[in-house]
Design a protein around this motif. Structure first.
Motif, short mmCIF file in Angstrom:
data_model
loop_
_atom_site.label_atom_id
_atom_site.label_comp_id
_atom_site.label_asym_id
_atom_site.label_seq_id
_atom_site.Cartn_x
_atom_site.Cartn_y
_atom_site.Cartn_z
N UNK A 4 0.86 -1.18 0.00
CA UNK A 4 0.00 0.00 0.00
C UNK A 4 0.90 1.23 0.00
N UNK A 5 0.48 2.24 -0.79
CA UNK A 5 1.22 3.50 -0.86
C UNK A 5 0.29 4.63 -0.47
N UNK A 6 0.83 5.59 0.21
CA UNK A 6 0.05 6.79 0.54
C UNK A 6 0.08 7.70 -0.67
N UNK A 7 -1.09 8.09 -1.12
CA UNK A 7 -1.17 8.94 -2.31
C UNK A 7 -1.13 10.41 -1.97
N UNK A 8 -1.25 10.71 -0.70
CA UNK A 8 -1.20 12.11 -0.28
C UNK A 8 -2.49 12.84 -0.63
N UNK A 9 -2.38 14.11 -0.80
CA UNK A 9 -3.55 14.92 -1.11
C UNK A 9 -4.41 15.16 0.13
N UNK A 10 -5.48 15.85 -0.06
CA UNK A 10 -6.35 16.23 1.06
C UNK A 10 -7.08 15.03 1.65
N UNK A 11 -7.35 14.02 0.84
CA UNK A 11 -8.08 12.85 1.35
C UNK A 11 -7.17 11.87 2.08
N UNK A 12 -5.85 12.02 1.88
CA UNK A 12 -4.91 11.10 2.53
C UNK A 12 -5.13 9.67 2.08
N UNK A 13 -5.54 9.50 0.84
CA UNK A 13 -5.91 8.18 0.32
C UNK A 13 -4.75 7.20 0.23
N UNK A 14 -5.12 5.95 0.00
CA UNK A 14 -4.16 4.87 -0.12
C UNK A 14 -4.33 4.19 -1.47
N UNK A 15 -3.23 3.71 -2.02
CA UNK A 15 -3.27 2.98 -3.28
C UNK A 15 -2.73 1.57 -3.01
N UNK A 16 -3.59 0.56 -3.21
CA UNK A 16 -3.21 -0.83 -3.00
C UNK A 16 -2.71 -1.43 -4.31
N UNK A 17 -1.65 -2.19 -4.23
CA UNK A 17 -1.11 -2.90 -5.39
C UNK A 17 -0.94 -4.37 -5.00
N UNK A 18 -1.37 -5.27 -5.89
CA UNK A 18 -1.21 -6.70 -5.66
C UNK A 18 -0.49 -7.33 -6.84
N UNK A 19 0.34 -8.31 -6.56
CA UNK A 19 1.07 -9.01 -7.61
C UNK A 19 1.15 -10.49 -7.24
N UNK A 20 0.75 -11.37 -8.16
CA UNK A 20 0.89 -12.80 -7.96
C UNK A 20 2.20 -13.25 -8.60
N UNK A 21 2.92 -14.11 -7.91
CA UNK A 21 4.17 -14.67 -8.42
C UNK A 21 4.03 -16.19 -8.40
N UNK A 22 4.24 -16.80 -9.56
CA UNK A 22 4.19 -18.28 -9.67
C UNK A 22 5.57 -18.81 -9.94
N UNK A 23 5.85 -19.99 -9.42
CA UNK A 23 7.11 -20.65 -9.71
C UNK A 23 6.93 -22.15 -9.72
#
Length: 51
Positions: free
Chosen positions: A32-51
Motif C-alpha cells: 500500500x502506498x500513501x497517495x497524499x492529497x487532502x483525502x490522505x488516500x491509499x493505493x493498494x497494489x497486488x502481484x501474484x508470483x508463480x514458480x
C-alpha cells in the motif's frame, strides 16, 4: 522436509515417505502506498508470483 522426516527410518527417508508437490506454488505480494492529497488516500497494489 518436515513431512518426509516423519517417515524417516534409521536416518534414512524411504521412497514411500517422499513428498510429491501436487499443487502450484503461488505467492501474493500486497503493498500500500500513501497517495497524499487532502483525502490522505491509499493505493493498494497486488502481484501474484508463480514458480
Amino acid at each position: 522436509m518436515e513431512v518426509e522426516e516423519k517417515g524417516m527410518i534409521d536416518g534414512f527417508i524411504p521412497e514411500t515417505s517422499r513428498a510429491i508437490l501436487t499443487a502450484k506454488r503461488v505467492l501474493l505480494v500486497q503493498c500500500v502506498q500513501r497517495t497524499g492529497g487532502s483525502s490522505g488516500g491509499l493505493k493498494w497494489t497486488e502481484k501474484f508470483v508463480w514458480w
